[in-house]
Scaffold this motif. Sequence first.
Motif, PDB file in Angstrom:
ATOM      1  N   TYR A   1      62.720 -44.460 -10.843  1.00  0.00           N
ATOM      2  CA  TYR A   1      61.578 -44.977 -11.592  1.00  0.00           C
ATOM      3  C   TYR A   1      61.306 -44.168 -12.857  1.00  0.00           C
ATOM      4  N   GLY A   2      62.294 -43.439 -13.319  1.00  0.00           N
ATOM      5  CA  GLY A   2      62.209 -42.833 -14.643  1.00  0.00           C
ATOM      6  C   GLY A   2      61.714 -41.408 -14.719  1.00  0.00           C
ATOM      7  N   LEU A   3      61.586 -40.707 -13.573  1.00  0.00           N
ATOM      8  CA  LEU A   3      61.086 -39.334 -13.610  1.00  0.00           C
ATOM      9  C   LEU A   3      62.102 -38.387 -12.975  1.00  0.00           C
ATOM     10  N   ASN A   4      62.554 -37.410 -13.759  1.00  0.00           N
ATOM     11  CA  ASN A   4      63.574 -36.469 -13.296  1.00  0.00           C
ATOM     12  C   ASN A   4      63.006 -35.051 -13.306  1.00  0.00           C
ATOM     13  N   VAL A   5      62.764 -34.500 -12.121  1.00  0.00           N
ATOM     14  CA  VAL A   5      62.236 -33.134 -12.031  1.00  0.00           C
ATOM     15  C   VAL A   5      63.386 -32.156 -12.241  1.00  0.00           C
ATOM     16  N   VAL A   6      63.289 -31.357 -13.294  1.00  0.00           N
ATOM     17  CA  VAL A   6      64.392 -30.458 -13.644  1.00  0.00           C
ATOM     18  C   VAL A   6      64.137 -29.013 -13.244  1.00  0.00           C
ATOM     19  N   LYS A   7      62.863 -28.627 -13.114  1.00  0.00           N
ATOM     20  CA  LYS A   7      62.525 -27.257 -12.703  1.00  0.00           C
ATOM     21  C   LYS A   7      61.203 -27.295 -11.937  1.00  0.00           C
ATOM     22  N   ALA A   8      61.034 -26.303 -11.055  1.00  0.00           N
ATOM     23  CA  ALA A   8      59.780 -26.159 -10.332  1.00  0.00           C
ATOM     24  C   ALA A   8      59.290 -24.722 -10.467  1.00  0.00           C
TER      25      ALA A   8
ATOM     26  N   GLU B   1      66.918 -22.837  -4.817  1.00  0.00           N
ATOM     27  CA  GLU B   1      67.071 -24.203  -5.333  1.00  0.00           C
ATOM     28  C   GLU B   1      66.748 -25.174  -4.204  1.00  0.00           C
ATOM     29  N   ILE B   2      66.047 -26.243  -4.539  1.00  0.00           N
ATOM     30  CA  ILE B   2      65.751 -27.304  -3.577  1.00  0.00           C
ATOM     31  C   ILE B   2      66.325 -28.589  -4.150  1.00  0.00           C
ATOM     32  N   VAL B   3      67.258 -29.180  -3.424  1.00  0.00           N
ATOM     33  CA  VAL B   3      68.009 -30.370  -3.878  1.00  0.00           C
ATOM     34  C   VAL B   3      68.470 -30.210  -5.325  1.00  0.00           C
ATOM     35  N   GLY B   4      68.942 -29.027  -5.646  1.00  0.00           N
ATOM     36  CA  GLY B   4      69.490 -28.776  -6.976  1.00  0.00           C
ATOM     37  C   GLY B   4      68.473 -28.402  -8.034  1.00  0.00           C
ATOM     38  N   VAL B   5      67.196 -28.374  -7.676  1.00  0.00           N
ATOM     39  CA  VAL B   5      66.147 -28.021  -8.640  1.00  0.00           C
ATOM     40  C   VAL B   5      65.799 -26.538  -8.477  1.00  0.00           C
ATOM     41  N   PRO B   6      65.975 -25.732  -9.508  1.00  0.00           N
ATOM     42  CA  PRO B   6      65.677 -24.300  -9.406  1.00  0.00           C
ATOM     43  C   PRO B   6      64.172 -24.038  -9.361  1.00  0.00           C
ATOM     44  N   ILE B   7      63.768 -23.076  -8.525  1.00  0.00           N
ATOM     45  CA  ILE B   7      62.365 -22.706  -8.411  1.00  0.00           C
ATOM     46  C   ILE B   7      62.154 -21.382  -9.144  1.00  0.00           C
ATOM     47  N   HIS B   8      61.326 -21.416 -10.184  1.00  0.00           N
ATOM     48  CA  HIS B   8      61.042 -20.230 -10.985  1.00  0.00           C
ATOM     49  C   HIS B   8      59.638 -19.707 -10.668  1.00  0.00           C
ATOM     50  N   HIS B   9      59.417 -18.451 -11.020  1.00  0.00           N
ATOM     51  CA  HIS B   9      58.059 -17.914 -10.918  1.00  0.00           C
ATOM     52  C   HIS B   9      57.206 -18.553 -12.004  1.00  0.00           C
ATOM     53  N   ILE B  10      55.940 -18.781 -11.700  1.00  0.00           N
ATOM     54  CA  ILE B  10      55.059 -19.448 -12.656  1.00  0.00           C
ATOM     55  C   ILE B  10      54.971 -18.691 -13.980  1.00  0.00           C
ATOM     56  N   ASP B  11      55.125 -17.372 -13.934  1.00  0.00           N
ATOM     57  CA  ASP B  11      55.067 -16.573 -15.163  1.00  0.00           C
ATOM     58  C   ASP B  11      56.206 -16.901 -16.116  1.00  0.00           C
ATOM     59  N   ASP B  12      57.291 -17.487 -15.602  1.00  0.00           N
ATOM     60  CA  ASP B  12      58.445 -17.815 -16.443  1.00  0.00           C
ATOM     61  C   ASP B  12      58.256 -19.120 -17.220  1.00  0.00           C
ATOM     62  N   PHE B  13      57.214 -19.861 -16.888  1.00  0.00           N
ATOM     63  CA  PHE B  13      57.011 -21.160 -17.533  1.00  0.00           C
ATOM     64  C   PHE B  13      56.880 -21.025 -19.046  1.00  0.00           C
ATOM     65  N   LYS B  14      56.173 -19.988 -19.503  1.00  0.00           N
ATOM     66  CA  LYS B  14      55.958 -19.832 -20.945  1.00  0.00           C
ATOM     67  C   LYS B  14      57.267 -19.610 -21.696  1.00  0.00           C
ATOM     68  N   LEU B  15      58.329 -19.197 -20.985  1.00  0.00           N
ATOM     69  CA  LEU B  15      59.625 -18.976 -21.633  1.00  0.00           C
ATOM     70  C   LEU B  15      60.404 -20.276 -21.811  1.00  0.00           C
ATOM     71  N   MET B  16      59.895 -21.354 -21.218  1.00  0.00           N
ATOM     72  CA  MET B  16      60.649 -22.607 -21.210  1.00  0.00           C
ATOM     73  C   MET B  16      59.994 -23.702 -22.042  1.00  0.00           C
TER      74      MET B  16
END
Length: 220
Positions: free
Chosen positions: A114-121, A132-147
């Motif tokens: 339906y058009g939504l692809n989760v690429v990072k968590a 990784e969960i079903v191929g999606v990498p799990i990052h620390h929330i503090d890393d979000f600002k780097l992305m």
Amino acid sequence: MEEGSNKKRSFTVPEPALRRMPCYLAYLKIASRKGEKYISSTNIAGDMGVDPTQVTKDLSYTGISGKTRVGYEVEPLIDALEDFLGFRKVDNAFLFGAGSLGRALLHDHGLKQYGLNVVKAFDIDPAVVGREIVGVPIHHIDDFKLMREEGVEIGILTVPTESAQQVSNLMVEGGIRAIWNFTPVRIKTPDDVVVQNTSLYAHLAVMFNRLYEIKQEKKF
């Protein structure tokens, strides 16, 4: 608007109509698998509990119209609905909160259809960060600002209630412009940020209430 076109809309579609359209789409896909070539608004309405005139009005927003005594051609209508709802174009998204609900969403392969692809968590739990969960990498929330440079504008919010506003503020600061909020908290955001609230608990409360009413009616 021409069939299957992506022309910019000059009107706002009522939210109730938008909520019904995915249901029509699912119904039509079942009809297609059964080999049906045409279907009428009366058939759709009867099976879905909607007034036929409402079905016709809702589907008219796609630019598709039915034929007299024949109805709608199923496949073109499926294409028009998918195009109109944005399901044909896949948008990347970030997930915030990799707890039980977040992980369930990551396992939902229907989202991409339906058009939504989760690429990072993102999360803060050491038990999931770095995995990784079903191929999606799990990052620390503090890393979000780097992305931020990745240009992702959609965020799914499944964090604990007490963190909802704080994390949503972080999401907006990081360039998220549409938030799918699964928490029961009504988060505050700037006017140019779209928020879609999906409270499982609210729907659960409605179900319990309706069940109670039915039970009470049967006692009399």
